[in-house]
Design an enzyme around this catalytic site. Structure first.
Site, mmCIF file in Angstrom:
data_model
loop_
_atom_site.group_PDB
_atom_site.id
_atom_site.type_symbol
_atom_site.label_atom_id
_atom_site.label_comp_id
_atom_site.label_asym_id
_atom_site.label_seq_id
_atom_site.Cartn_x
_atom_site.Cartn_y
_atom_site.Cartn_z
ATOM 1 N N GLU A 85 8.950 -14.492 -14.215
ATOM 2 C CA GLU A 85 10.139 -14.433 -13.346
ATOM 3 C C GLU A 85 9.637 -14.688 -11.938
ATOM 4 O O GLU A 85 9.021 -13.809 -11.333
ATOM 5 C CB GLU A 85 10.799 -13.050 -13.423
ATOM 6 C CG GLU A 85 11.295 -12.657 -14.785
ATOM 7 C CD GLU A 85 12.470 -13.474 -15.269
ATOM 8 O OE1 GLU A 85 12.943 -14.369 -14.533
ATOM 9 O OE2 GLU A 85 12.898 -13.239 -16.405
ATOM 10 N N CYS A 134 14.916 -12.002 -5.568
ATOM 11 C CA CYS A 134 14.660 -13.383 -5.983
ATOM 12 C C CYS A 134 15.962 -14.155 -6.182
ATOM 13 O O CYS A 134 15.972 -15.375 -6.142
ATOM 14 C CB CYS A 134 13.802 -13.401 -7.243
ATOM 15 S SG CYS A 134 14.418 -12.319 -8.515
HETATM 16 P P1 NAD Z 1 2.798 -12.079 -4.420
HETATM 17 O O1 NAD Z 1 3.128 -13.069 -5.448
HETATM 18 O O2 NAD Z 1 1.443 -12.150 -3.775
HETATM 19 O O3 NAD Z 1 2.946 -10.616 -5.034
HETATM 20 C C1 NAD Z 1 3.979 -10.304 -5.910
HETATM 21 C C2 NAD Z 1 3.423 -9.300 -6.904
HETATM 22 O O4 NAD Z 1 2.397 -9.901 -7.644
HETATM 23 C C3 NAD Z 1 2.792 -8.081 -6.229
HETATM 24 O O5 NAD Z 1 3.180 -6.942 -6.923
HETATM 25 C C4 NAD Z 1 1.300 -8.316 -6.355
HETATM 26 O O6 NAD Z 1 0.610 -7.089 -6.510
HETATM 27 C C5 NAD Z 1 1.219 -9.125 -7.629
HETATM 28 N N1 NAD Z 1 0.062 -10.013 -7.645
HETATM 29 C C6 NAD Z 1 -0.414 -10.791 -6.650
HETATM 30 N N2 NAD Z 1 -1.514 -11.460 -7.063
HETATM 31 C C7 NAD Z 1 -1.742 -11.082 -8.345
HETATM 32 C C8 NAD Z 1 -2.727 -11.421 -9.326
HETATM 33 N N3 NAD Z 1 -3.715 -12.292 -9.077
HETATM 34 N N4 NAD Z 1 -2.631 -10.834 -10.536
HETATM 35 C C9 NAD Z 1 -1.644 -9.960 -10.819
HETATM 36 N N5 NAD Z 1 -0.690 -9.604 -9.940
HETATM 37 C C10 NAD Z 1 -0.736 -10.171 -8.717
HETATM 38 O O7 NAD Z 1 3.868 -12.109 -3.291
HETATM 39 P P2 NAD Z 1 4.164 -11.125 -2.084
HETATM 40 O O8 NAD Z 1 3.617 -11.671 -0.789
HETATM 41 O O9 NAD Z 1 3.864 -9.707 -2.413
HETATM 42 O O10 NAD Z 1 5.706 -11.347 -2.093
HETATM 43 C C11 NAD Z 1 6.312 -12.501 -1.540
HETATM 44 C C12 NAD Z 1 6.727 -13.515 -2.553
HETATM 45 O O11 NAD Z 1 6.777 -12.999 -3.853
HETATM 46 C C13 NAD Z 1 8.128 -13.992 -2.258
HETATM 47 O O12 NAD Z 1 8.068 -15.182 -1.556
HETATM 48 C C14 NAD Z 1 8.804 -14.123 -3.587
HETATM 49 O O13 NAD Z 1 8.875 -15.471 -3.975
HETATM 50 C C15 NAD Z 1 7.910 -13.441 -4.546
HETATM 51 N N6 NAD Z 1 8.549 -12.297 -5.192
HETATM 52 C C16 NAD Z 1 9.418 -12.556 -6.174
HETATM 53 C C17 NAD Z 1 10.036 -11.530 -6.821
HETATM 54 C C18 NAD Z 1 10.998 -11.793 -7.928
HETATM 55 O O14 NAD Z 1 11.773 -10.907 -8.241
HETATM 56 N N7 NAD Z 1 10.943 -12.965 -8.564
HETATM 57 C C19 NAD Z 1 9.775 -10.222 -6.441
HETATM 58 C C20 NAD Z 1 8.870 -9.971 -5.423
HETATM 59 C C21 NAD Z 1 8.244 -11.030 -4.800
#
Ligand code: NAD
Length: 474
Positions: free
Chosen positions: A246, A280
């Site tokens: 997602e 999102c």
């Molecule tokens: P991110 O992708 O870095 O982090 C999102 C989540 O993923 C966090 O909980 C983080 O701990 C986890 N994560 C990051 N790298 C990981 C890895 N290598 N392995 C496992 N988990 C990992 O993004 P962010 O800066 O925290 O949030 C901003 C962006 O994330 C937004 O631009 C948005 O697109 C996206 N986001 C989407 C949703 C959604 O519901 N689809 C929710 C939150 C954030």
């Protein structure tokens, strides 16, 4: 103040040598500490999940459903306690946190119902042979949930996995760890066997790289950015594992020339700033027919300007801070870029001069095609409004990005509804409403917004495998 948040492995809470601080985004103050898993903890989680799977996959579906419903009932009873901890760690208004708890419970309740309806089928066959199709739980799952909905995001993954008969190791976001902790506590109290649900926290990349390749783990689920989702999908592909993704969106809203511009403007602005726009499915790119552009924008702006921004614990607050300083920096940069390229800034646009990660409701209008924010998901309280001359033009813009999660349309014309249904590329299209998904509907993206569906009758599919049995009758 939150206390120390621990790991939950094999039914036991566990502290660790190393910890991380948990911050309140409204004050930037430390409100608790979080345990950080080492390799030995992850190894124990895999062992526990393997044992949990052995027990849970052989538990009758009706019994599984009963445990899930009991846990949901406990979470409903603990709504206020859970909501307060969500607001402290995430910043959202307490009223929104209360609704999030209920939404999380609805995911559990729906999936509990689906647990007893995982029907297979018998395929018509020649005499003397039977073909039976079964849906079996896939095995232990590794799941990763983000910080924007600390309770309901992990709830979706945990609900699907354990309703299907799987065990799960979940890493929720380190910024917002308590929502999932309340889920684990409720399940422990409801009698879930040890090892079925395990929580770990730590360095995200270290945990995903440890868990995903392991042969005991049979499926992956992730919610977060498209960039991280692609990386985890690659890790899963190397081990030939299904990956539910997602990911990001950049939801378009088409306001067709026969819509009510004032009602649509008000509804859109109310929805846009929910959870500080960190959703999102948040409506973000508004393509408004030029004949309605002015009344729509005025209604939107009036609502945006009226929103009371503050600490989510204050009952008068309508919008809290964003989750962390990364989001404030990103939002400021996207706004400055758009203005420099000729967009009109109608309100907001700069961080608030106070403690906490506060960015105000922001509206940009008349953006040139080169503005970064037209292509980059702002994931914050930022709306962009552009006029369009026709439905063709609006649909062209709506479909122009590699994303396709949520999309919205406002119209009173059956013909326009039909075109939107046929032509808009999105996993979830909402017309004359801004509700993108509920527990009973499937949710997920197309294009780079993801793979697979959560919720609805489809929600358990990712956590099952199809087995065909051919039976020769002597
Ligand atoms: P991110 O992708 O870095 O982090 C999102 C989540 O993923 C966090 O909980 C983080 O701990 C986890 N994560 C990051 N790298 C990981 C890895 N290598 N392995 C496992 N988990 C990992 O993004 P962010 O800066 O925290 O949030 C901003 C962006 O994330 C937004 O631009 C948005 O697109 C996206 N986001 C989407 C949703 C959604 O519901 N689809 C929710 C939150 C954030």
């Amino acid at each position: 103040m939150l206390s120390e948040v621990q790991l939950f492995i094999g039914g036991e809470w566990r502290g660790t040598r190393e910890t991380l601080p948990i911050l309140n985004p409204a004050t930037e103050k430390v409100i608790g500490t979080l345990a950080v898993a080492e390799a030995a903890d992850l190894e124990d989680a895999i062992t526990a999940a393997s044992e949990g799977f052995r027990i849970w996959s052989r538990t009758a579906p009706a019994q599984r459903a009963a445990v899930i419903l009991r846990a949901a009932q406990l979470m409903r009873a603990r709504q206020e306690e859970i909501a307060r901890s969500i607001t402290l760690e995430n910043g959202k208004p307490i009223s929104e946190a209360r609704l999030e708890v209920i939404r999380g419970c609805e995911f559990f309740e729906w999936d509990a119902g689906e647990a007893v309806r995982l029907y297979g089928r018998v395929i018509p066959s020649a005499p003397g042979i039977r073909y039976v199709v079964m849906h079996e739980p896939v095995g232990p799952v590794a799941a990763f949930a983000p910080w924007n909905f600390p309770m309901s995001q992990p709830a979706r993954k945990i609900a699907g996995a354990i309703a299907a008969g799987c065990s799960i190791i979940i890493k929720a976001a380190e910024e917002t760890p308590t929502g999932v902790t309340h889920i684990a506590r409720a399940f422990a109290d409801a009698g879930l066997p040890k090892g079925v649900l395990n929580l770990v926290f730590g360095v995200p990349a270290t945990i995903s790289e440890y868990l995903i390749p392991r042969p005991e783990i049979r499926a992956i689920a992730f919610t977060g950015s498209t960039a991280v989702g692609k990386h985890l999908t690659e890790l899963a592909a190397r081990a030939m594992k299904p990956a539910l993704m997602e990911l990001g969106g950049h939801a378009p809203v088409i306001v067709a020339e026969d819509a009510d511009p004032v009602a649509a403007g008000l509804a859109c602005a109310t929805r846009k700033y929910r959870n500080s726009g960190q959703v999102c499915t948040s409506p973000t790119r508004f393509f408004v027919h030029e004949s309605l552009y002015r009344p729509f924008t005025e209604a939107f702006l009036e609502k945006a300007r009226s929103i009371r921004v503050g600490d989510g614990m204050d009952p008068d607050t309508q919008m809290g801070p964003v989750a962390n300083h990364r989001r404030v920096d990103a939002l400021e940069a996207l706004t400055a870029d758009a203005e420099a390229k000729g967009a009109r800034l109608l309100c907001g646009g700069k961080r608030l001069n106070r403690e906490g990660y506060f960015f105000p409701p922001t509206v940009l209008a008349d953006l040139p095609d080169e503005a970064d924010v037209l292509k980059t998901e702002p994931f914050g309280p930022l709306a962009i409004i552009n006029p369009v001359g026709s439905l063709d033009e609006a649909i062209g813009y709506a479909n122009s990005l590699p994303y396709g999660l949520a999309a919205y349309g406002f119209t009173n014309s059956a013909a326009t509804v039909d075109r939107m249904m046929q032509e808009i590329e999105a996993g979830n299209l909402s017309i004359n409403t801004l509700e993108a998904s509920v527990a009973e509907t499937p949710f997920g993206g197309v294009k780079e917004s993801g793979l697979g569906r959560e919720g609805g009758a489809e929600g358990l599919h990712h956590y099952t495998v199809v087995k065909n049995v051919s039976l020769k009758i002597a």
